[in-house]
Design a protein around this motif. Structure first.
Motif, PDB file in Angstrom:
ATOM      1  N   LEU A  87     -32.958  25.152  28.087  1.00 45.06           N
ATOM      2  CA  LEU A  87     -32.429  26.477  27.802  1.00 45.06           C
ATOM      3  C   LEU A  87     -31.352  26.826  28.816  1.00 45.06           C
ATOM      4  N   PRO A  88     -30.259  27.430  28.377  1.00 42.93           N
ATOM      5  CA  PRO A  88     -29.182  27.768  29.308  1.00 42.93           C
ATOM      6  C   PRO A  88     -29.560  28.963  30.181  1.00 42.93           C
ATOM      7  N   HIS A  89     -28.955  29.000  31.371  1.00 44.47           N
ATOM      8  CA  HIS A  89     -29.133  30.145  32.257  1.00 44.47           C
ATOM      9  C   HIS A  89     -28.597  31.395  31.555  1.00 44.47           C
ATOM     10  N   PRO A  90     -29.299  32.549  31.652  1.00 42.04           N
ATOM     11  CA  PRO A  90     -30.454  32.856  32.497  1.00 42.04           C
ATOM     12  C   PRO A  90     -31.793  32.776  31.760  1.00 42.04           C
ATOM     13  N   LEU A  91     -31.819  32.059  30.625  1.00 39.61           N
ATOM     14  CA  LEU A  91     -33.035  31.997  29.824  1.00 39.61           C
ATOM     15  C   LEU A  91     -33.917  30.875  30.330  1.00 39.61           C
ATOM     16  N   LYS A  92     -35.205  31.161  30.402  1.00 37.07           N
ATOM     17  CA  LYS A  92     -36.188  30.165  30.806  1.00 37.07           C
ATOM     18  C   LYS A  92     -37.373  30.243  29.856  1.00 37.07           C
ATOM     19  N   PRO A  93     -38.027  29.100  29.644  1.00 29.04           N
ATOM     20  CA  PRO A  93     -39.227  29.165  28.810  1.00 29.04           C
ATOM     21  C   PRO A  93     -40.366  29.832  29.570  1.00 29.04           C
ATOM     22  N   ALA A  94     -41.148  30.596  28.843  1.00 31.76           N
ATOM     23  CA  ALA A  94     -42.348  31.201  29.412  1.00 31.76           C
ATOM     24  C   ALA A  94     -43.498  30.920  28.463  1.00 31.76           C
ATOM     25  N   GLY A  95     -43.672  29.651  28.149  1.00 26.44           N
ATOM     26  CA  GLY A  95     -44.643  29.234  27.160  1.00 26.44           C
ATOM     27  C   GLY A  95     -43.941  28.409  26.103  1.00 26.44           C
TER      28      GLY A  95
END
Length: 996
Positions: A676-684
């Motif tokens: 996922l590109p910054h600033p997105l991050k996986p949270a599950g």
């Protein structure tokens, strides 16, 4: 070599002949009666050549109704001389020089050109077309076409003038059969030569005649060119090919069938009717034929050399009375067999002068449809399985030049009435212009294509056409694909046709019709009410054209030219998708976000990435036409993974419901979980889902289904993701959702899973407990708020801490707030945490001391140092009051500082305020107020000081204020500058004088 020439002119019956003698000279014995011609060389042959005046006048032919005959000028050409050649028998050594003996041609042997023989000549050099020799029979009748009688014919005529009453018959000679057949019997004739033959540098006709140059050339070759099917004209034939060539030669018909042929001084008479049946040549023989090794080839199993099939001609006394030719051909590009009939007839026409009638040649052309219906069952490149021309004969056409042409009526292309049957068996009545192509010109279709390109767009006037089959038989072999009637049927505004080359069966055309593109109304466009877009252009997909549904995946059958760009407006998805505007579409359409639908599928309707769907997504690729941003800054192409299954494509389905049409769409695209590109991050397990329906009324109503208004219902959910704000703040979301429905307030929600500050802002983590458990601290909440603006949506909550008093200590106006902003425009999402505010700071006091302040942090989803905004302020001070009965005084001291960053802009401000007041016996009062402030906002720093002194005596008062302000640009001061470089001498003197 000519030895003697004799001109004979008889006025009584207009006998005009020129006799030419070869190897015959005048007998030197002048006393002989009658005088004789004797052989100059007794052992050599003697020839008698009879020359006739021109036998034909070629006149210009006109199309009826197009010429003003009162002013018309008729162009004409006269033919050359004609001649009959005879050979004296070997035993005849002398010929009496009398008119009776000169006209007794039955005594002689006819000398004919090689092509006049009923059997091919033995000499290979004489197999082809050659100009007749000067002593051979050659009759130019009609113009530029040389005829010769057959070997078993003779000439019959009167030797003496014949009178009937007071009239004398014009002398003439008639061709009859030697066998004594009736004069009206058909006679074998041969066309032995024409200057229009391809080997003799033919030229275009200067005006319209009964026969054009191409027809004259074909007549000669069909009649007398024995080399065409002779083995000497082929090379490299094996035994089998030689036998087949012999069979073709044996079945060839070459003779012209004449019913009447007469010659006279006033012109010739001719009545001829012939049907040509020259065989088609198999391709394997054609490529070995002299001069045809390199084509051009039609692409069929056989090749045709000629298109002329019939020739009829009636000439009386050198003037055309009637002529008709029939040429075989096809209508391009649909392949219907059609014969071009050209009829020229002498007709009496009034020239407008005293009602005088004159006989002009009027020429008419029309097409006879020999094959009204063509079948195209195996042609997937065409929406129709058959096309039937509903008239047997066209109206009279404008006269056309030789070769292929566009049939025209009144100078406009003639549109053939056609009943077209599509893949569903439905018929469509339409009128289609075409190009007529002669049978022997199908090997070179470049010029034909250029002509047809100007006519290829055909209006269909919004008639429904099934562009591909959609029944069970059509999808046989495609397991799990049920029949869906009507899925391939579209309203066609126009269809543009072209052609493809095929290997045709013998006698068929070498081309087949194809659909180049069509202008249609797509249901998805119509049902969404995209009236501003108009018709969409589609083409049949190459994979479908190549093999039908059996050779294509997912029922794909068409491409949408230029694509159909669609968008989900951001205000209908809560800022989850902030997209670029779609081209040519009105706002507010709930359709798949930023997608370009570029294909049509029997199974899925309108689809994006149609090529990927056909290829089974065998190569990594993103959905074609995907445009737009997630949360304002994240490009959708960076988070959407490669589509590998058709189930991951957006679904867009339309159906008719009571009162209108309903469009349902759903899209669950795959997410790139590991990149996922910054600033997105996986949270599950990150997931994105867009779904909704749109109803559009059609104006109908009934008791069971009352009229409904247009409505939309859209849901958008982004789950299990986290946003990182410059590595100092990470906010995890269980779900960011949005729901909108026509007539209701938008519903927006964000479920925060966790958040954590790091780095220099780690101290703010203590405030997180307040957000997680506000009730534990006795706080109150103003409730969540949602604000929708044209730019975006803001959702937030404010937690207020109750006033706290303990003895001399007091805490008031302490509040914690959190706001999440998602933007529709190209602007990053932002989250703001604040402790009180600048306008309403928290207050703290203890005894004579007090103060207050606020703190706010705003973080945006930008990977830049400017993505964090910080704002903080702090004030403190003391207040003292003294009462000495005679004099009363107060003193206050306050100080404060403000720090703020916004992007690259930094603001720093501070102040000190001192206030004192002394009152004596209520008569005299003196107050002093001193204020000093410093403000820094890069690159400028500004200092300001003011002193105000006020003196009041009874009712009289006087105040004086002294103010000093200085500003300087920090960037202009050298970092290593000395005091002398910074302060000028004059500034220093002014400063010193102020303290003197």
């Amino acid at each position: 070599m000519t030895n003697f020439v004799l001109h004979v002119v008889r006025a009584d019956d207009l006998l005009v002949l020129r006799f030419e003698f070869v190897n015959l000279v005048l007998d030197p014995d002048e006393g002989s009666a009658p005088r004789r011609l004797v052989r100059a060389a007794p052992a050599e042959e003697a020839l008698l050549i009879v020359h006739f005046p021109p036998q034909h006048i070629a006149e210009e032919a006109f199309q009826p109704g197009t010429v003003d005959f009162a002013r018309a000028s008729v162009s004409r050409f006269i033919s050359g001389e004609s001649r009959l050649g005879f050979r004296l028998p070997p035993d005849v050594q002398a010929l009496p020089l009398t008119i009776d003996d000169l006209l007794d041609w039955d005594r002689f042997e006819a000398v004919l050109a090689p092509g006049a023989r009923e059997e091919p000549p033995e000499d290979v050099a004489e197999l082809g077309i050659n100009m007749p020799l000067s002593h051979q029979t050659a009759i130019e009748l009609p113009f530029r076409l040389t005829l010769s009688p057959g070997e078993h014919c003779r000439w019959e005529h009167r030797v003496r003038p014949f009178a009937s009453g007071d009239r004398v018959e014009v002398w003439h000679t008639r061709l009859v059969a030697m066998s004594g057949r009736p004069l009206g019997a058909q006679l074998p004739l041969s066309a032995v030569w024409s200057p229009d033959h391809p080997d003799f540098n033919p030229v275009e006709d200067q005006f319209t005649m009964s026969l054009n140059h191409k027809q004259r050339s074909e007549i000669v070759q069909l009649s007398s060119d024995f080399s065409l099917l002779d083995e000497s004209n082929f090379h490299g034939l094996d035994e089998s090919q030689s036998r087949r060539l012999e069979a073709l030669r044996f079945g060839r018909s070459s003779l012209l069938l004449g019913e009447n042929l007469m010659l006279s001084a006033l012109g010739g008479w001719l009545r001829v009717r012939s049907r040509f049946d020259f065989p088609a040549i198999p391709v394997d023989l054609f490529v070995r034929m002299e001069g045809h090794e390199m084509g051009p080839f039609s692409g069929g199993d056989t090749e045709e050399l000629f298109s002329l099939s019939d020739w009829s001609h009636i000439i009386a006394m050198g003037r055309d009375q009637y002529a008709q030719t029939v040429e075989r051909g096809f209508l391009f590009p649909f392949g219907h067999r059609a014969d071009l009939v050209t009829t020229t007839e002498r007709t009496f026409v009034s020239n407008g002068i005293m009602a005088e009638l004159q006989a002009y040649l009027l020429q008419r052309q029309y097409l006879i449809i020999q094959e009204p219906e063509r079948q195209y069952h195996n042609n997937h490149g065409l929406p129709f399985v058959s096309m039937r021309i509903t008239i047997p004969v066209t109206p009279e056409l404008d006269l056309a030049p030789a070769g292929n042409f566009v049939p025209r009526v009144g100078q406009a292309p003639y549109a053939f009435p056609v009943r077209a049957t599509d893949h569903q068996g439905s018929t469509t009545e339409v009128r289609i212009p075409m190009v007529w192509v002669p049978l022997n010109e199908m090997g070179d279709l470049d010029h034909v294509r250029d002509k047809y390109d100007q006519l290829s767009r055909v209006d269909f006037f919004n008639q429904s056409v099934a562009f591909a089959p959609d029944d069970n038989q059509a999808i046989e072999g495609r397991a799990g694909s049920p029949a869906r009637p009507g899925r391939t049927t579209l309203k066609a505004l126009a269809i543009q046709f072209e052609h493809g080359v095929v290997s045709a069966a013998a006698g068929g055309p070498s081309f087949r019709p194809l659909m180049k593109q069509a202008e249609v109304h797509l249901p998805v466009v119509d049902h969404l009410g995209l009236s501003t877009r108009g018709a969409s252009k589609i083409t049949l997909h190459p994979a479908y054209v190549a093999g039908g549904f059996a050779g294509v995946r997912e029922g794909v059958f068409a491409r949408i030219v230029d694509g159909l760009p669609l968008q989900l407006p951001a205000e209908k998805a809560g800022g989850l998708l902030a997209l670029q505007p779609a081209r040519g579409l009105p706002p507010g359409l709930p359709v798949p976000p930023g997608l370009e639908l570029n294909g049509l599928s029997l199974d899925h309707g309108a689809v994006p990435n149609v090529d990927g769907l056909v290829q089974g997504f065998s190569s990594p690729q993103v959905i074609d036409g995907l445009a737009g941003r997630l949360l304002g800054v994240i490009d959708l192409k960076d988070i959407i993974a490669s589509v590998t299954r058709s189930s991951e494509l957006p679904k867009l389905e339309t159906e008719a419901v009571d009162g209108g049409h309903q469009v349902a769409f759903k899209w669950n695209p795959p997410i790139r979980k590991d990149s996922l590109p910054h600033p997105l991050k996986p949270a599950g397990e990150p997931a994105l889902s867009i779904a909704g329906t749109l109803f559009r009324p059609n104006g109908s109503r009934s008791a069971a289904a009352p009229a409904r208004a247009a409505s939309a219902d859209v849901d958008g959910i982004l789950s299990d993701v986290a946003l990182s704000f410059l590595d100092v703040l990470t906010v995890g979301f269980s779900k960011i959702r949005f729901h909108t429905k026509t007539g209701q307030k938008p519903d927006f929600g964000a479920e925060i899973k966790n958040f954590e500050f790091s780095g220099d802002l780690a101290f703010v983590n203590r405030l997180a407990a307040l957000l997680r458990d506000p009730q534990a601290r006795g706080s109150s909440s103003g409730g969540p708020t949602v604000v929708v603006t044209p730019e975006g949506i803001s959702a937030g909550i404010t937690l207020t801490v109750p006033t706290f008093d303990l003895g001399a200590f007091s805490l008031r106006s302490l509040a914690f707030s959190s706001t999440l902003s998602l933007y529709f425009i190209d602007k990053p999402a932002a989250i703001r945490f604040a402790l009180s505010s600048l306008e309403d700071p928290f207050l703290v006091s203890y005894s004579v001391f007090g103060g207050g302040g606020h703190f706010a942090l705003t973080a945006r989803t930008e990977d830049t140092p400017d993505a964090i905004d910080v704002e903080a302020s702090l004030e403190f001070g003391a207040s003292v009051t003294v009462n000495l009965f005679v004099a009363t005084g107060t003193a206050q001291v306050m100080a404060g500082v403000l720090f703020a960053t916004k992007g690259k802009q930094v603001t720093l401000a501070g102040y000190v305020r001192i206030h004192g007041c002394l009152e004596i016996l209520g008569i005299v009062s003196v107050s002093v107020d001193f204020h000093l402030s410093l403000t820094y906002q890069r690159p400028n720093a500004t200092g300001r000081a003011s002193l105000t002194v006020m003196v009041r005596v009874l009712a009289f008062s006087k105040s004086v204020t002294l103010t000093v302000e200085r500003s300087f640009n920090v960037d202009e001061i050298p970092l290593n500058s000395s005091f002398g470089q910074t302060v000028s001498q004059q500034d220093w003197r002014d400063y010193c004088d102020a303290f003197a």
